[in-house]
Each structure stands twice: as structure tokens, then as C-alpha cells.
Enzyme design. Structure first.
Site, PDB file in Angstrom:
ATOM      1  CG  ASP A 193      38.624  44.134  36.653  1.00 46.24           C
ATOM      2  OD1 ASP A 193      38.433  42.923  36.518  1.00 46.24           O
ATOM      3  OD2 ASP A 193      38.132  44.805  37.570  1.00 46.24           O
ATOM      4  CB  THR A 249      33.774  41.526  36.136  1.00 43.50           C
ATOM      5  OG1 THR A 249      35.049  41.698  35.492  1.00 43.50           O
ATOM      6  CG2 THR A 249      34.007  41.114  37.571  1.00 43.50           C
ATOM      7  CB  THR A 250      34.451  41.422  30.845  1.00 44.59           C
ATOM      8  OG1 THR A 250      35.358  42.315  31.503  1.00 44.59           O
ATOM      9  CG2 THR A 250      34.141  41.954  29.459  1.00 44.59           C
ATOM     10  CG  ASP A 254      40.357  40.124  38.945  1.00 43.52           C
ATOM     11  OD1 ASP A 254      39.857  40.580  39.994  1.00 43.52           O
ATOM     12  OD2 ASP A 254      40.259  40.677  37.836  1.00 43.52           O
TER      13      ASP A 254
END
Length: 535
Positions: free
Chosen positions: A66, A99-100, A392
């Protein structure tokens, strides 16, 4: 006569980087952060092991892919790198996923921007081109978004596809069908409210991931008091945060001098009477269940047992907050006004066993959408990562319930936006066209990373993907199970429109902010006075 010596206006211990040096420092820091998490992108991305080095968590390990967790756990000193860490954190808080992607896209934009700076193109020209490219990319994304919000059956299938796609890059990928079903059922129980506080995630070590399950109602990881009823129907619950351990003197610094042991007995008796009076005030609320945030000592526990009241002690603050939410009660600290206190209600409270642990289940709570997802797993690290993955998915699904449009994943959306941006670049005159073209190349870096992380020939796959989109096949993306270009609509690889949109504009804004920098000023370190105290 004027001196030609440079005049220093900053504190001698302050530091300053100017011009190209400041810009290069920003680029290097941001690109390094992007490269750090790049290998975790996609369904076949790799994991990172994070080893704690603090005084409290020294030696603790986390295994995760994550992006937000990785960036939150590392200490960065570079100002531009901190900007990327912040946008990843914000992305996680707002929509839960991407997020990445947002970090990698911002880093790739700056990588392209660095090349343009080397060609003597002014940063403001680059920013103007990027703004035009962002608008075009988002318009292209919006034009292909699909909205099945009015059709319950199709929308549920969209939610299942989004959950599968979100979980496919996580540790739960091998059980994504099972966990996608759990997540979708939990979110649909919210009936569109999107309030994830009604969904509790309970972690219990032991068993395997596939033994995780969804249970209606609320489960509290506590035990019922000694000699108290283990099952109560039509429960009236008083939720409190009050000390129930005052059968001893605990005023710090106080001293009591007595001249005989009889006096000590009198003090103990007075304390017991005080506690008995408090318990009687609680019983006047006509509750049959008492749940306290703090400890309940033996004497009040005995009094509750004698009155047939179930008493539960030391329920953590998060637990009683959620319990008050789902049962419709209020958390109280004083008991002088029984009529003004709102009790919680549920149809049944009883003890259950999960693995080897006893827990308390609240069924038929006032807030009907409340539910608990119990995660099982062999090790603590697996359970922690499973919880992050499931959280998530829940966040993305909750965001999709509010904004029901969906787009296709697998690099399909990025290639679609890049194609529209390249078209804009070909129609734009001047240096801005170069910046717009660079924005398109940064977008294509995402499907390139996905293919690279899966071990395939990214140059071949991305060129095929671009060719398909140029021919008007806007549902084509990367099928990483087969290692070829495929139809995302047929494969069910779907993502939330709101997540993808936020990735693009957040990365663009962060890259624009860093691109504007031409001066970095670091304040002088705070002086510490020597500690001359005796050892």
C-alpha cells in the site's frame, strides 16, 4: 563607496538553495519517492517490508504494498518528497485507493519536466501546457464514464468488479471473489449513507484468510462479568465512561493517619457505600446492560450481578463510540438525571466464540445497517495487511455509491487520456505543445509500470495498447493474467471514476507546485541549552 561583497540576510546557520540547484533538489527527491513505490503498482506488484526503528516499535515489521502505508512509515527530509507523501496520504483519506498511482504519476510528470527544463523551456510555459493537458485528460475520462446507478443489478455488478480490481493488487488477490462479496454486502447495507463507522473490522489471529466472514450486528471483543447473565433479550444498554474503581483512596499525594485498624475498616465501608450509591443511580436508569469505558472493580461487579444486570468493562473508546452509534444510545459520565439519558437498544446480546476467544455479539441493533467483518489469518502481519486492503476496498465502494460513474482499469483509462492529450499536442502551436506531449508520456508511464511489474515486455504491450485506442477501441487495456492486450469490459476490470479523476488532478497539482520552486530556504536549527543538571 559601495562594497561589492555579497550581503547575507539570513541567519548564519540557515541554509539556502537557489535556482537550478533548488529545482534539481526538488526533482531528485520527488522522483526518488516515485521510484520507491513504483514496483508495488498493479496486480502483480511487489511488497515492501517495513521495519520499525522507534523506541516503541523497534523491530516491529509490516509487509505491505500500500503506497500510503509505505510513504507514511518512511522518514523523508526532502521538501518535494514530503509533498508527494502528503498527496498520497490525502488520496488515502479521500477515496482510499490510488495512493501509489498518484505518487508515480506526479513523479513521472516531474521526470518529464526535468527534461523540458534542460531544454531551456520556462517552468511557467510547462505549467500552462500541463493545465491544458489536465483539462483535456479529465474531459476524455468523463466522456467514457459509465453510470449504472439507476439499475440496481448492473450497479451491484459494477461494485463487485471495482472490489475485485481493487483487491487484485493486494494480499487478498487470491481470495478476491470472497472478500469482494463481503465488502459489497457491507457497503450496500449502508443504504447509500457511506458512513463506514457502522462497519466494524475485527481481527482474530488463527485460521486462514478464506475463513473471514461478515456478521450482522456488532461484535465487541470483551468478556461478560463474573456471575452475570450471558444472554439478554430486548436489551436496554447504558453506555458510560466513568470510574468504577473508587473502593480505594486514590487522591495522589494524600495521606490518611488512623490510630486503629477499626478506623481503616470505617474508611473502606465509606468507600463501599459511596460505590453502592453510584451503582444504585445507574440501576435507576432501568437498564439491563451496563457498558463502561473504564474498569469495573469486583464490588460494583458483584452489585450488578445481584441485580441481574450484564456489566462489561474496559470497552475501548473506539468500541463504545461505535456501539453508541449503532445502538442509538449516548455515552454518559454522570447519572443524576435518568430521564435525560438516551439508552441504546438491541434485540439480543449473547456470547459467541471465534477461534478460541469469547466475544459479545449485539444482534438486532437500532441502526440496522451495522455489521462486523471478522478477518482471520495465520500471522499478525497477514491480518494487518488484509485489514488495510479491505479498508481500501470499502472506501472505494463507499465513494462509488455516492458518485456512481465507473471507468475501465488495466491502463485503459490512462491510455485513453494520453491519446486525447497527444491529439491536443498535435493541434497546439508553440512550446506549450512540448509540455502537453510530456504530460501524455507521463500518463503512459502507469500502464508501462503495470506491465514491467508483471514481468512482461512493456514497450510491446503499451505500443499495442496505443494502437488499439488510436483505432477507437476505448475499452482495451492490459490483461496481466494472460500478458496481452484485452477488453476490460469483458474481463470486468473496472475502477471508480472518482478515484481515477482524483489521481490525475492531484498529481498534476502536486507536480505544478514543485515545478514552481526556484528557492529552498531551511531555517536555522533550534539551539539546545546544555543539560547541566546532576545525574
Amino acid at each position: 563607496m559601495m562594497s561589492l561583497n555579497p550581503v547575507r540576510i539570513l541567519n548564519p546557520e540557515a541554509d539556502q538553495e537557489m535556482g537550478e540547484l533548488a529545482r534539481m533538489s526538488s526533482f531528485v527527491g520527488a522522483i526518488a519517492v516515485g521510484d520507491l513505490v513504483k514496483s508495488t503498482l498493479g496486480p502483480k506488484g511487489m511488497d515492501k517490508i517495513l521495519v520499525g526503528g522507534g523506541r516503541l516499535n523497534s523491530g516491529d515489521i509490516e509487509v505491505t504494498n500500500d503506497g500510503a502505508t509505505i510513504l507514511r512509515s518512511i522518514g523523508v527530509d526532502n521538501p518535494a518528497a514530503k509533498v508527494l507523501v502528503d498527496i498520497s496520504k490525502t488520496q488515502d483519506e479521500e477515496v482510499g485507493d490510488g495512493t501509489t498511482s498518484v505518487t508515480v504519476l506526479a513523479a513521472e510528470l516531474l521526470r518529464e519536466g526535468e527534461k523540458l527544463i534542460d531544454k531551456k523551456i520556462h517552468p511557467q510555459t510547462i505549467i500552462t501546457g500541463w493545465r491544458k493537458a489536465t483539462t483535456t485528460a479529465l474531459n476524455a475520462l468523463e466522456s467514457v464514464a459509465v453510470d449504472n446507478g439507476s439499475d440496481d443489478e448492473k450497479f451491484k455488478e459494477d461494485l463487485m468488479n471495482i472490489a475485485r480490481t481493487t483487491l487484485s493488487s493486494k494480499i487478498l488477490g487470491q481470495h478476491k471473489e470472497h472478500f469482494a462479496k463481503l465488502a459489497v454486502e457491507a457497503v450496500l447495507r449502508l443504504k447509500g449513507s457511506g458512513n463506514l463507522s457502522a462497519i466494524q473490522i475485527l481481527k482474530k489471529q488463527g485460521g486462514t484468510l478464506v475463513e473471514s466472514f461478515l456478521d450482522e450486528g456488532f461484535i465487541l471483543d470483551k468478556k461478560i462479568g463474573v456471575h452475570q447473565p450471558k444472554r439478554i433479550e430486548n436489551a436496554k444498554i447504558l453506555i458510560a465512561n466513568t470510574p468504577m474503581d473508587t473502593d480505594k483512596i486514590k487522591v495522589f499525594g494524600s495521606r490518611v493517619k488512623v490510630d486503629s485498624t477499626a478506623k481503616v475498616a470505617e474508611i473502606e465501608l465509606a468507600e463501599k457505600e459511596k460505590m453502592k450509591e453510584k451503582v444504585n443511580k445507574i440501576l435507576k436508569h432501568e437498564c439491563n446492560v451496563f457498558i463502561n469505558r473504564q474498569l469495573i472493580y469486583n464490588y460494583p461487579e458483584q452489585l450488578f450481578a445481584d441485580s441481574g444486570v450484564m456489566a462489561i468493562e474496559h470497552a475501548d473508546f473506539d468500541g463504545i463510540e461505535r456501539l453508541a452509534l449503532v445502538t442509538g444510545g449516548e455515552i454518559v459520565s454522570t447519572f443524576d438525571d435518568p430521564a435525560g439519558v438516551k439508552l441504546g437498544n438491541c434485540s439480543l446480546i449473547h456470547e459467541i466464540i471465534i477461534g478460541e476467544d469469547k466475544l459479545i455479539k449485539f444482534s438486532g441493533v437500532a441502526r440496522g445497517e451495522a455489521c462486523t467483518i471478522v478477518i482471520r489469518g495465520a500471522t499478525g502481519q497477514i491480518i494487518e495487511e488484509a485489514e488495510r486492503s479491505l479498508h481500501d476496498a470499502l472506501c472505494v465502494l463507499a465513494a462509488t455509491v455516492k458518485e456512481t460513474r465507473t471507468v475501465y482499469g488495466g491502463g485503459c483509462s490512462e491510455t485513453l487520456m494520453a491519446t486525447a492529450v497527444f491529439k491536443l499536442a498535435s493541434e497546439t502551436a508553440g512550446k506549450e505543445a512540448v509540455a502537453i506531449d510530456a504530460f501524455g508520456r507521463a500518463l503512459l508511464a502507469l500502464p508501462t509500470c503495470i506491465a514491467d511489474n508483471a514481468g512482461y515486455d512493456s514497450a510491446e504491450l503499451v505500443s499495442q495498447l496505443r494502437a488499439q485506442h488510436n483505432q477507437g477501441n476505448h475499452t482495451q487495456g492490459l490483461n496481466m493474467d494472460a500478458g496481452k492486450v484485452g477488453c476490460m469490459k469483458e474481463l470486468g476490470i473496472t475502477e471508480s471514476f472518482v478515484v481515477k479523476r482524483r489521481v490525475v488532478f492531484a498529481a498534476s497539482e502536486a507536480a505544478e507546485m514543485i515545478m514552481r520552486v526556484d528557492n529552498i530556504i531551511r531555517a536555522a536549527p533550534r539551539k539546545r541549552n546544555p543539560d547541566n543538571r546532576p545525574c
